[in-house]
Structures are given as C-alpha cells and as structure tokens.
Write a protein that holds these residues in place. Sequence first.
Motif, PDB file in Angstrom:
ATOM      1  N   SER A 264      -4.728  10.128 -30.375  1.00  0.00           N
ATOM      2  CA  SER A 264      -5.592  11.211 -29.918  1.00  0.00           C
ATOM      3  C   SER A 264      -5.304  11.501 -28.439  1.00  0.00           C
ATOM      4  CB  SER A 264      -7.057  10.844 -30.127  1.00  0.00           C
ATOM      5  OG  SER A 264      -7.285   9.550 -29.622  1.00  0.00           O
ATOM      6  N   VAL A 265      -4.941  10.447 -27.741  1.00  0.00           N
ATOM      7  CA  VAL A 265      -4.497  10.637 -26.357  1.00  0.00           C
ATOM      8  C   VAL A 265      -2.993  10.415 -26.347  1.00  0.00           C
ATOM      9  CG1 VAL A 265      -4.818   9.909 -23.966  1.00  0.00           C
ATOM     10  CG2 VAL A 265      -6.666   9.595 -25.651  1.00  0.00           C
ATOM     11  N   LYS A 266      -2.319  11.162 -25.566  1.00  0.00           N
ATOM     12  CA  LYS A 266      -0.870  11.042 -25.545  1.00  0.00           C
ATOM     13  C   LYS A 266      -0.434   9.636 -25.172  1.00  0.00           C
ATOM     14  CE  LYS A 266       2.327  14.765 -25.200  1.00  0.00           C
ATOM     15  NZ  LYS A 266       3.017  15.727 -24.378  1.00  0.00           N
ATOM     16  N   PHE A 267       0.574   9.119 -25.851  1.00  0.00           N
ATOM     17  CA  PHE A 267       1.186   7.812 -25.594  1.00  0.00           C
ATOM     18  C   PHE A 267       0.296   6.637 -25.985  1.00  0.00           C
ATOM     19  CE2 PHE A 267       3.147  10.582 -22.255  1.00  0.00           C
ATOM     20  CZ  PHE A 267       4.297  10.792 -22.975  1.00  0.00           C
ATOM     21  N   GLU A 268      -0.933   6.904 -26.392  1.00  0.00           N
ATOM     22  CA  GLU A 268      -1.751   5.789 -26.856  1.00  0.00           C
ATOM     23  C   GLU A 268      -1.346   5.481 -28.296  1.00  0.00           C
ATOM     24  OE1 GLU A 268      -6.447   4.566 -27.417  1.00  0.00           O
ATOM     25  OE2 GLU A 268      -5.785   6.629 -27.662  1.00  0.00           O
ATOM     26  N   ALA A 269      -1.194   4.202 -28.637  1.00  0.00           N
ATOM     27  CA  ALA A 269      -0.895   3.842 -30.019  1.00  0.00           C
ATOM     28  C   ALA A 269      -2.065   4.265 -30.900  1.00  0.00           C
ATOM     29  CB  ALA A 269      -0.684   2.342 -30.139  1.00  0.00           C
ATOM     30  N   PRO A 270      -1.791   4.928 -32.040  1.00  0.00           N
ATOM     31  CA  PRO A 270      -2.899   5.435 -32.869  1.00  0.00           C
ATOM     32  C   PRO A 270      -3.541   4.336 -33.704  1.00  0.00           C
ATOM     33  CG  PRO A 270      -0.804   5.996 -33.869  1.00  0.00           C
ATOM     34  CD  PRO A 270      -0.478   5.224 -32.629  1.00  0.00           C
ATOM     35  N   LEU A 271      -3.481   3.097 -33.253  1.00  0.00           N
ATOM     36  CA  LEU A 271      -3.969   1.965 -34.016  1.00  0.00           C
ATOM     37  C   LEU A 271      -5.435   2.116 -34.402  1.00  0.00           C
ATOM     38  CD1 LEU A 271      -2.185  -0.324 -34.826  1.00  0.00           C
ATOM     39  CD2 LEU A 271      -3.148  -1.709 -32.980  1.00  0.00           C
ATOM     40  N   GLY A 272      -6.243   2.543 -33.448  1.00  0.00           N
ATOM     41  CA  GLY A 272      -7.685   2.672 -33.692  1.00  0.00           C
ATOM     42  C   GLY A 272      -7.982   3.695 -34.772  1.00  0.00           C
ATOM     43  N   THR A 273      -7.358   4.865 -34.671  1.00  0.00           N
ATOM     44  CA  THR A 273      -7.625   5.903 -35.665  1.00  0.00           C
ATOM     45  C   THR A 273      -7.067   5.508 -37.024  1.00  0.00           C
ATOM     46  OG1 THR A 273      -5.760   7.011 -34.638  1.00  0.00           O
ATOM     47  CG2 THR A 273      -7.944   7.956 -34.260  1.00  0.00           C
ATOM     48  N   ILE A 274      -5.912   4.875 -37.028  1.00  0.00           N
ATOM     49  CA  ILE A 274      -5.347   4.425 -38.305  1.00  0.00           C
ATOM     50  C   ILE A 274      -6.320   3.457 -38.988  1.00  0.00           C
ATOM     51  CG2 ILE A 274      -3.550   2.974 -39.352  1.00  0.00           C
ATOM     52  CD1 ILE A 274      -1.553   4.219 -37.475  1.00  0.00           C
ATOM     53  N   SER A 275      -6.849   2.535 -38.208  1.00  0.00           N
ATOM     54  CA  SER A 275      -7.791   1.578 -38.771  1.00  0.00           C
ATOM     55  C   SER A 275      -9.043   2.270 -39.289  1.00  0.00           C
ATOM     56  CB  SER A 275      -8.178   0.537 -37.724  1.00  0.00           C
ATOM     57  OG  SER A 275      -7.045  -0.126 -37.263  1.00  0.00           O
ATOM     58  N   ALA A 276      -9.560   3.192 -38.518  1.00  0.00           N
ATOM     59  CA  ALA A 276     -10.762   3.904 -38.955  1.00  0.00           C
ATOM     60  C   ALA A 276     -10.481   4.659 -40.249  1.00  0.00           C
ATOM     61  CB  ALA A 276     -11.232   4.852 -37.864  1.00  0.00           C
ATOM     62  N   ALA A 277      -9.323   5.314 -40.309  1.00  0.00           N
ATOM     63  CA  ALA A 277      -8.955   6.053 -41.521  1.00  0.00           C
ATOM     64  C   ALA A 277      -8.837   5.098 -42.705  1.00  0.00           C
ATOM     65  CB  ALA A 277      -7.643   6.796 -41.311  1.00  0.00           C
ATOM     66  N   SER A 278      -8.245   3.933 -42.449  1.00  0.00           N
ATOM     67  CA  SER A 278      -8.090   2.963 -43.536  1.00  0.00           C
ATOM     68  C   SER A 278      -9.437   2.501 -44.058  1.00  0.00           C
ATOM     69  CB  SER A 278      -7.291   1.748 -43.047  1.00  0.00           C
ATOM     70  OG  SER A 278      -6.072   2.169 -42.519  1.00  0.00           O
ATOM     71  N   VAL A 279     -10.356   2.252 -43.133  1.00  0.00           N
ATOM     72  CA  VAL A 279     -11.691   1.831 -43.565  1.00  0.00           C
ATOM     73  C   VAL A 279     -12.328   2.919 -44.418  1.00  0.00           C
ATOM     74  CG1 VAL A 279     -14.018   1.266 -42.796  1.00  0.00           C
ATOM     75  CG2 VAL A 279     -12.041   0.293 -41.614  1.00  0.00           C
ATOM     76  N   ILE A 280     -12.161   4.156 -43.985  1.00  0.00           N
ATOM     77  CA  ILE A 280     -12.777   5.260 -44.737  1.00  0.00           C
ATOM     78  C   ILE A 280     -12.199   5.355 -46.155  1.00  0.00           C
ATOM     79  CG2 ILE A 280     -12.987   7.780 -44.864  1.00  0.00           C
ATOM     80  CD1 ILE A 280     -13.195   7.715 -41.779  1.00  0.00           C
TER      81      ILE A 280
END
Lengths: 307, 394
Positions: A264-280
């Motif tokens: 969501s922020v440039k150069f930040e690893a999308p780890l957090g969003t990936i995890s949230a998506a996986s939980v969903i």
Amino acid sequence: MTATSAGSGPGAIARPSSAARTRARSRRKATPSWVKSVLMWTSIAAIVLFCLFPIYWIVNTSLKAGADLSRGALWPDNPTLRNYRSVLNDGDFLLALRNSAIVATTTTVLSLFVGSFAAYALARLRFPRKALLLGIVLSISTFPVIAIAAPLFKLWTDIGLYDAEYGLGLIIPNLVFTLPLTIFILTSFFREIPRELEEAALVDGATRVQSFTKVVLPLAAPGLVTAALLVFFAAWNEFLFAITLTSTPEARTVPAAIAFFTGSVKFEAPLGTISAASVIVMVPLVVLVLVFQKRIVAGLTAGAVKG
Amino acid sequence: MAQIVLDGVTKRYPDGTEGVRNMSLTIEDGEFMILVGPSGCGKSTALRMIAGLEEITDGELVIGDRIVNDLDPGERDIAMVFQSYALYPHMTVRDNMGFSLKLAKVPKEEIAQRVEEAARILGLEDHLERKPANLSGGQRQRVAMGRAIVRKPAAFLMDEPLSNLDAKLRVQTRAELSRLQARLGTTTVYVTHDQTEAMTLGDRVAVMRAGELQQVGTPMELYNEPTNLFVAGFIGSPSMNFLPAKVEGDHVHLPMLDMTPTPELLEELRRIDRVIVGVRPEQIEEAGAPGTKGWPTFDVEIDLVEPMGAETVAYFTVAGEEVHAGQLAEISRDRGGDNRISAGENQVVARLESDSTVQRRSVAKLALDPDKLLWFDADTGARVGIGAALAASV
Ligand SMILES: Nc1ncnc2c1ncn2[C@@H]1O[C@H](COP(=O)(O)OP(=O)(O)OP(=O)(O)O)[C@@H](O)[C@H]1O
Ligand SMILES: [Mg+2]
C-alpha cells in the motif's frame, strides 16, 4: 470395578471403614490413568500447536503494520486493523473474492452433479471394464497440474476462455481434478448402500430417478457433504490455473489476486495485506467445516439391514 | 387380488447361468404358494422375476389380467418383503410404511390412516416415530410386513422373510404370518429353503431344483406322493429312508426283508436297472403295535433310541450296498453333507409308538407298512410306483 465389589454385599453397611478403604484404593488405582491422560493431552496440544501455529502467525502478521512487520514478534505490539481496511477497500481484491465465490461454487455444484451420476454408475451398474474405467478416472488426479497448464493456456487463448470474466475459464480446468476426487469419494459411499434398499423403493413404485434421489442420495449425504467440502476447498485455493489462465482483476480469483498485491506504501513489503487477505479467505472455509462437522461424521446407513 | 401365471419363464444371466429354466406355474387368487428348494436352485430368481427386479429372458408372466413382462416393479401392483427387510434407514417407521402411498400421491390423511391401521394389526403403534436402527429384529420384520400390507397390493412376494429371526421368534412369526395372510386373503408367493416352513405355511408348495420346477402340490401330496427322489428326500423331517432294492424272480429283495410286489409293480421294477425304495420313518413300527397287522416283519439290532415323549425315534443299520443317486447327493450337499442320506451305511430312522419297549443295542422285531412304500429309479430319480407290495416272505 474394585470399588463396587469392595462396597457391595451385606457387610458393607456393618463395617464403616470399608467405604474409606475403597476410596483409598481407587485413588491409588487412578494415578496411572492420570499420567496417561496428561500424556494424551500433551500430544494433542503438540499436534494442535503444530497445525495451528502457521494460522496464528498469519493472523499475527495481519495485525501488524510498518516496522513491526519485519521484527517477527510473537504477537503484534501495536495491533491495527489497517491491513484489513486497505484490503477491503481494494476494488481488485473484492472482484477476486466475487470471482472465487463464483468459481468455487460452480465447480462444486457441477462436480457433485456430474460426479454423483458417474459414481452411481460405477458403484451399481454392471458394465465391462468397470475397474479399468475407475482406475483411469483416478489416475487423472495424479497428473501434474503444470503439465496441462501450458497446453490449456494455448487452447483457452484460441477459444476465448483465457482471462474470461468472473474466472469462468477456470471452472473446467478445476473440474479435471475435482471430478475424479468426487467420483472416488461418492463411489465408495454408494457401494455401502445395500442394493436391496433401491429394489425396495422400485417395488414401492419409485422410478429409478426417485429411488436415487429419495433413497440413495439421502443415505449418501455424509459422502456428498465431504466431497462438496473438499471440492470447494480445492477450487477456492486453486492457484496454478488461476495464475496461468487469467491476467486481469476481472478474471482473477483470490489466490492469484493475492500474488499480485503490491504494498500500500511504495517499497513496503505487502506482507501485512497479504496476511489480512489470507485470513479473510480462510473464514468461509472454517465456517463451512464447523457447520458440516456433524454431517461428515454421521453414519446414516445404520439399521438399514439386520445388524 | 390376482392370479399369477408363469408360462415357460426362463432366466438366463449374462454369464450364461440359467437361474430358472422353463418354469410354468399358476398361483391362484388368494393362494399362499411356497417356493422351496436347496440353496441356489433359483427360488429368489423366480420371485425377483415376478417382482420385476430381474428381467425375464423367455416366457410370459401374467399378474391379474395383464402380461407384465415389460412393466416396471412399481407398475405391477405387488409388494415385496426382503430377507434383509431393506427398511429405509433415514425414514421413521411411519415414513417407511407410507413411502409407497406417498409415491402414489395418496392424500396425506389417507396415508396416515392406512399406516396406523397396519401398525395396529402388526402391534407397531408405539414405534411409528422411531427409526429402523432403534428396533429389534422382530419389530423390523413387522415393519417390513407393514410396508407391504399398507399398499393393499395384488400380491405379496416374500424372500425368506423369517430367516433373520431366531428360532423361537421364527415359529411365532410364522403363525402370525399365516393368520395375517388368511385374514387379508392376498395372493402370496413365499420363498424359503426350510421345508418345515414350506409344509406349515403354504396352501401349495412348489419344489425347485437346479432352476427347474420338480413338483407342485399341497403339502400332503408332496409328502405322500413325491414325483422323484429329490422331492421325497427334501420334504419331511426326519427325512425319508432310502434303501436299495433288487428284483429277484417274482419278489423284491430289500436289505432286511423280501417282498412280493403286485404284478404291475414287478413289471415296472424289472425295467429299471437300479431300484431305490423310500420308507417314511413313521412307516416302521414295532411288530405287534396297533395297526401293524399283516405287515411284513424283520429282526434288527437297534443302534440308538431317542424317547421324544409323543413318539420314540429308533435308529438301526441294515446290511447291503448303500444307495447312490444324484438327486439324493444334491440334498445332502445342501444340508452340509453330514446328513444320513450320504452316510456310508444304510442307516434307517423309525418313529415308533411312545410305549415302545425297544432297547439300545438289542434286537427288536419291527414291522414295515407295505402300502405306502415308494419305488424309485435310482438313475433318473423318477418314482415308478407306490405301495403295492402286499405279500411278503422272509
Ligand atoms: N447375477 C447373477 N449372475 C449369474 N448367476 C446368478 C446371478 N444371480 C444368481 N445367479 C445364479 O442363479 C442360480 C439361482 O440363484 P438364486 O439366487 O435364485 O438361488 P436361491 O434359490 O434363491 O438360493 P438361496 O436359497 O441361497 O437364496 C444360482 O446358481 C446363482 O449362482
Ligand atoms: Mg435366495
């Protein structure tokens, strides 16, 4: 039991000490079984931990943001729902959820519909080379997916199913693997149903279709539910076809969409969003299992014939 | 209510086995017909063809006034009771019994009323809401009966419906079944391999062997006038004694005595290579017992005496070669081979009067009723004569 034999008989009331002795004895006896249950529960805890820890880790990660993400702490220091918010505001992800729902549901319905007729034929009807046929059906599920992905890509491009909206191009490839699974599960369930039950239904005036729908299917319900769940899970999680046969958010299913997440922020690893998506995406599966748990276990054929 | 007519009905399985061969049988309206025979003789196949569960290869089947060869089981207006009962496990007793009516779109109130009436007849009122898994064997059997009777079909077809019950319950249920059938007056075809059931239940009995009908008749006809060795050996318990006989001049030599047959019988016996004579156990009495006047007598050492109260069963052995006949071998195979029909020596069973004084391991004087002896051709199995061996000489 020792307790009863020591306490029973006419002498039990006459000697007040006997009850106390019994209690002492049973306590001494109980110790080994206590140890046993400790051992049992420890191993259960270990297994549960082993299975659930990855899931906990995903949930843990999904609640982290920023610098926390890279620190690998066992629990989020500053829990935040930011990742969930950003995932749920992501139009592409919502499209993917819709596509996944359509693909998984359609695959399941078609698998069960076609599979139950095929399995019934394999379980009941007499025809030549039946064992061979079942073997071939089963062997399909051992194909490496990657082996058919490339030719499918070419074929799908030619006939216009490549990148079809709603992920419609994924249903047939999914069926290639879910159908054998369904047929395999249902065949063994149908075999368990005594043939005489169907004959009784026929004599009672049912048509072949009625005897199938009113007698065989209800009795095979645990098998149907099991097959449906497994097929739904497989289709919901399917990745390789999804990534090869789609290219736009309108066609992608969730597993493919997650792979295309950018931070969501440039150069930040999308780890957090990936995890949230996986939980969903995990939620519907967990709910399904909890709802149908009883159904899967139930042995409905009990009492059909004299046992 | 209907008549069932089998006309040259044949069943050939895909693998070439002929389950039933050219069977012709008329079951009258309201009749209780038993199909009996050893395991694998085609009883179930015949019944399943009548039910429509097995296709008829050849011949014609009529139920009522319709040829039903090509009708589905549901269109034949028959009800079937299976050996395993085949109750629908996911339905309550009520739904099990009402299933056929529901399929026939009978109004709900009428279904309820007919199911309850059947439940009352069968004593199942208290179990209507239970599932088959929670019933005892006897109750399941009655539910299976109930499922058949609520439909008021033209005919009942039953395939060994009592064989899953224990011995005591079987006898009791047999009597109930008989009463129920008489009360409803519904044409019934009943398959069993138990000759006692066949004799006690049926108006008429059809004996089958290796896919072929051997004889059809009332229980007494089968008992007294069996057409061949197979029927003679199959019907009756304890079963008939079979002894070798040889024609010598103008008399017949039996292992324990000689007899002089009538000229007609002698004529018949002379034409046969090997003669077997059949003697029912009750045709042998102690000499001097009431009714034995004029019977030929013989002395024999008794091996075993079983006082049964109402009668005394005595066993003895006679000399001479043992009988060999294909049809008898079949019966003994069906009974597990340890039946005396196949025993190495000619052991004979006699049912004597209860006041008989015969002793084990002592010689007794016995008499043989010459009027009801059955004479068979050992090679074809066919009966060639009855009785007719009046005069005797020792
Ligand atoms: N589906 C089949 N295919 C080939 N042969 C069969 C089939 N079903 C039955 N048979 C044969 O047909 C013959 C008659 O079988 P059936 O089941 O009618 O015997 P039965 O008289 O009912 O015997 P039981 O008392 O053991 O039930 C047997 O020899 C059997 O092996
Ligand atoms: Mg049978």
